[in-house]
Design an enzyme around this catalytic site. Structure first.
Site, PDB file in Angstrom:
ATOM      1  N   HIS A  32       0.833  -1.206   0.000  1.00 17.79           N
ATOM      2  CA  HIS A  32       0.000   0.000   0.000  1.00 17.79           C
ATOM      3  C   HIS A  32       0.871   1.262   0.000  1.00 17.79           C
ATOM      4  CE1 HIS A  32      -3.566   2.434   1.483  1.00 17.79           C
ATOM      5  NE2 HIS A  32      -2.560   3.213   1.846  1.00 17.79           N
ATOM      6  N   GLU A  33       1.845   1.301   0.902  1.00 24.34           N
ATOM      7  CA  GLU A  33       2.711   2.482   0.999  1.00 24.34           C
ATOM      8  C   GLU A  33       3.669   2.570  -0.191  1.00 24.34           C
ATOM      9  OE1 GLU A  33       2.066   4.785   3.085  1.00 24.34           O
ATOM     10  OE2 GLU A  33       0.544   3.555   4.077  1.00 24.34           O
ATOM     11  N   HIS A  36       1.936   4.289  -3.005  1.00 25.58           N
ATOM     12  CA  HIS A  36       1.984   5.748  -2.862  1.00 25.58           C
ATOM     13  C   HIS A  36       3.324   6.292  -3.354  1.00 25.58           C
ATOM     14  CE1 HIS A  36      -1.752   6.233  -0.762  1.00 25.58           C
ATOM     15  NE2 HIS A  36      -1.373   5.640   0.344  1.00 25.58           N
TER      16      HIS A  36
END
Length: 225
Positions: A32-33, A36
């Site tokens: 998820h990170e 980003h």
């Protein structure tokens, strides 16, 4: 959430659910990170890369409290990826795209895990093997937690990803006024989580998305049955 699981005893389903949460903390939260960081880098901001966040290494992303929330309430967070919107060509649009990358990665992973859960269910239906049943429970739990993470992060209030996406539709002068109170809003979000105020809407939306994903990923196996 954790206490509800443990109250039922250590069944196979409970153990698989707990293992899925460990998997999410160490594997899917970093993805998820990383999503980003990858999108922000592609759009011209090297802040995340220079801070060592353009990596899948779990320790670069894990936040202790956010990881604990995964076990306690079923959704949580990792360390926010640093982003400098001034490095973007179109700050509002590119910030929204960067923010959307995280929840999008969770939904993609959830769809993949739901496919594996249905594949395992089909194998169990055909063979009755214990391993297939265990795999089905594990992948279903992993899919469900990923959907919960996506739904939670898409709530349009700071500091969640949804607030950055919502900035596309809010005039800048109002958005920046709201962001002045971000630290107080963060405390309010924590309070809502602790007192369970978000449980019902997140569970409802998660359930609906899971039904859709189960239907879509189950179609190939329905044809084979």
């Amino acid at each position: 959430m954790l206490f509800d699981l443990l109250r039922g005893g250590f069944s196979v389903s409970t153990v698989m659910n707990l293992m899925a949460r460990v998997f999410v903390v160490f594997c899917t939260l970093p993805i998820h990170e990383y999503a980003h960081a990858l999108v922000s880098t592609k759009l011209g901001d090297d802040t995340a890369r220079l801070k060592g966040r353009l990596t899948l290494a779990p320790l670069a992303h894990i936040d202790l409290m956010g990881a604990l929330m995964i076990f306690l309430v079923g959704f949580g967070y990792a360390k926010p990826v640093p982003v400098n919107p001034r490095n973007f060509k179109k700050p509002k649009r590119d910030m929204a795209l960067t923010a959307a990358a995280g929840p999008a990665s969770n939904l993609i992973m959830a769809l993949f895990f739901m496919f594996l859960s249905n594949a395992s269910s089909f194998a169990y239906y055909k063979t009755g093997g214990m391993f297939a049943n265990v795999a089905m429970l594990f992948f279903f739990a992993a899919a469900q937690i990923n959907v919960s993470l996506a739904v939670f992060n898409l709530i349009p209030i700071p500091p969640l990803d949804g607030s950055r996406i919502a900035s596309l539709f809010i005039p800048s002068k109002y958005y920046f006024k709201i962001m002045q109170y971000e630290r107080y809003i963060v405390l309010a979000v924590f309070a809502l989580v602790i007192f369970g105020a978000l449980d019902v809407p997140i569970s409802f939306l998660t359930s609906k998305i899971m039904q859709l994903f189960s239907l879509v990923t189950g179609l190939p196996f329905s044809a084979l049955a």
